[in-house]
Design an enzyme around this catalytic site. Structure first.
Site, PDB file in Angstrom:
ATOM      1  N   LEU A 107       0.817  -1.218   0.000  1.00 33.19           N
ATOM      2  CA  LEU A 107       0.000   0.000   0.000  1.00 33.19           C
ATOM      3  C   LEU A 107       0.850   1.267   0.000  1.00 33.19           C
ATOM      4  O   LEU A 107       0.314   2.369  -0.104  1.00 33.19           O
ATOM      5  CB  LEU A 107      -0.892   0.022   1.247  1.00 33.19           C
ATOM      6  CG  LEU A 107      -1.983  -1.041   1.347  1.00 33.19           C
ATOM      7  CD1 LEU A 107      -2.361  -1.280   2.809  1.00 33.19           C
ATOM      8  CD2 LEU A 107      -3.198  -0.621   0.552  1.00 33.19           C
ATOM      9  N   TYR A 159       3.085  10.748 -11.042  1.00 22.97           N
ATOM     10  CA  TYR A 159       2.493   9.689 -10.214  1.00 22.97           C
ATOM     11  C   TYR A 159       1.892   8.587 -11.078  1.00 22.97           C
ATOM     12  O   TYR A 159       2.185   7.403 -10.900  1.00 22.97           O
ATOM     13  CB  TYR A 159       1.420  10.319  -9.318  1.00 22.97           C
ATOM     14  CG  TYR A 159       0.581   9.349  -8.512  1.00 22.97           C
ATOM     15  CD1 TYR A 159       1.153   8.564  -7.516  1.00 22.97           C
ATOM     16  CD2 TYR A 159      -0.795   9.252  -8.729  1.00 22.97           C
ATOM     17  CE1 TYR A 159       0.378   7.698  -6.765  1.00 22.97           C
ATOM     18  CE2 TYR A 159      -1.574   8.393  -7.977  1.00 22.97           C
ATOM     19  CZ  TYR A 159      -0.984   7.609  -6.996  1.00 22.97           C
ATOM     20  OH  TYR A 159      -1.765   6.744  -6.261  1.00 22.97           O
ATOM     21  N   ASN A 195     -10.971   6.695  -5.685  1.00 22.02           N
ATOM     22  CA  ASN A 195     -11.403   7.627  -4.633  1.00 22.02           C
ATOM     23  C   ASN A 195     -12.104   6.936  -3.464  1.00 22.02           C
ATOM     24  O   ASN A 195     -13.320   7.060  -3.292  1.00 22.02           O
ATOM     25  CB  ASN A 195     -12.303   8.714  -5.228  1.00 22.02           C
ATOM     26  CG  ASN A 195     -11.564   9.598  -6.220  1.00 22.02           C
ATOM     27  OD1 ASN A 195     -10.524  10.161  -5.905  1.00 22.02           O
ATOM     28  ND2 ASN A 195     -12.088   9.685  -7.428  1.00 22.02           N
TER      29      ASN A 195
END
Length: 389
Positions: free
Chosen positions: A96, A185, A214
């Site tokens: 993560l 990114y 999101n």
């Protein structure tokens, strides 16, 4: 987890307890995933992170029923020789770790690229060399811009889902020019996805790639000056939360015209648990995890958040609840954006039978209730001015 009936996977097979090496366990997603695993499964967690503030409640009480099923290891994966050993100890590694705040993509492009690509290389390498399964968290930003965004604004094909709904197996990844560092990114995340996929194809790495759309809920990001840097700029929901807490206008970048979908963190974690416990259905797949039913413009999100916050806080909205700012003013030079991010859910529904449940209003109510209870008093103290004698 209370002992009881044997838990079964989607194919009716008993689920065996495993050990999970979770890199980035102390963050927003990691904290919710740790809670889920400890409360509802028999699995063990090796929780790796630099900070553990968001999982302290899982670590402090030695008498808790899961005390022996979670270990925290304070590790920066950039330079820690313990990483490979911890990957070897586990059956599954979940990565993560990332820099994933849009404000950083322009101002810290090198850190963004290193964090999301270079620092992830050893994780992929150790999993591949030691025959360990990997669930790698990517991002919906790898899709970049939609095909429809290149059409004239009044073109009828802009309304055709084929030109904006994002599919894991067919949608192209379209980024802006190199000078638009906002795409640092997305490019880094796409390249590590390609590496993971190549390791699977050439060396037999068992992998699953997750593309979050999101994910929203308690403990996401930070509130500047309270539990994060005063000059920090978190993602949109935490940004708007900060404005609401401080009774400031919500800043709409370039008019807030971009369209996004939002999913409740608890719905998303259900999907991740299905990936963990159904490797035969999840291995080799890339999964969109989002809620296409919760699609709004950023302006509509601001309006809805203003109404929800008034409800949960009991405060009336300020006279001018929003203000328009340019992306250059808000993010600096080099910012660019995608017009829409709407996930196609065909693959995850087919493989795992998963669908999101929580409406946008309900997830905002849950999240803003948490934000108000957690931060309102601290913000009031931080913003109150001393009375002159």
């Amino acid at each position: 987890m209370a002992s009881g009936a044997v838990r079964l996977d989607l194919d009716g097979k008993p689920i065996k307890p495993i050990t999970i090496c979770m890199i980035g366990a102390g963050g927003f997603i990691g904290s919710h995933l740790c809670e889920k695993l400890l409360n509802e499964t028999p699995h063990k967690v090796l929780a790796l992170d630099v900070y553990n503030d968001k999982i302290k409640h899982l670590l402090e009480p030695d008498t808790s029923e899961w005390a022996e099923r979670i270990q925290f290891h304070r590790i920066n994966i950039k330079h820690d020789s313990r990483l490979e050993g911890l990957v070897k100890m586990a059956d599954l590694t979940i990565n993560l770790a990332a820099i994933c705040t849009p404000a950083d993509y322009n101002t810290r492009p090198l850190d963004t690229i290193y964090s999301n690509f270079i620092d992830a290389l050893p994780v992929v390498k150790y999993c591949s060399e030691n025959n360990k399964r990997l669930i790698h968290f990517s991002t919906c930003e790898v899709y970049g811009k939609t095909i429809g965004s290149f059409l004239p604004k009044d073109h009828p094909l802009r309304q055709d889902p084929e030109f904006y709904v994002l599919k894991e197996d067919t949608s192209p990844c379209i980024f802006g020019s190199i000078e638009k560092q906002r795409w640092s990114y997305a490019c880094a995340k796409q390249l590590i996805e390609r590496l993971v996929y190549a390791e699977g194809a050439e060396n037999g790495l068992e992998f699953t790639i997750v593309r979050p759309f999101n994910w929203i809920g308690p403990r996401m990001d930070f509130i500047p000056g309270i539990d994060g840097p005063s000059e920090g700029v978190p993602r949109v929901l935490a940004c708007f939360s900060n404005n609401l807490l401080r009774r400031e206008p919500l800043k709409l970048v370039d008019g807030g015209e971009s369209q996004r979908t939002f999913i409740y963190i608890k719905d998303a974690i259900e999907a991740v648990l299905l990936m963990i416990e159904n490797p035969e259905r999840a291995n080799g797949h890339i999964f969109n995890v989002g809620n296409p039913n919760n699609e709004v413009t950023v302006r509509q999100l601001a309006e809805m958040m203003t109404k929800v916050y008034s409800k949960v806080s009991g405060e009336t909205a300020i006279e001018s609840p929003t203000i328009d700012v340019s992306s250059k003013e808000f993010y600096g030079e080099g910012y660019d954006d995608s017009d829409k991010r709407i996930p196609d859910m065909t693959i995850i529904n087919r493989q795992l039978g998963w669908n999101p449940k929580t409406s946008l209003w309900d997830l905002l109510e849950s999240t803003l209730t948490y934000q108000h209870r957690t931060y309102a008093e601290a913000v009031k103290k931080a913003t109150s001015k001393p009375v002159a004698s």
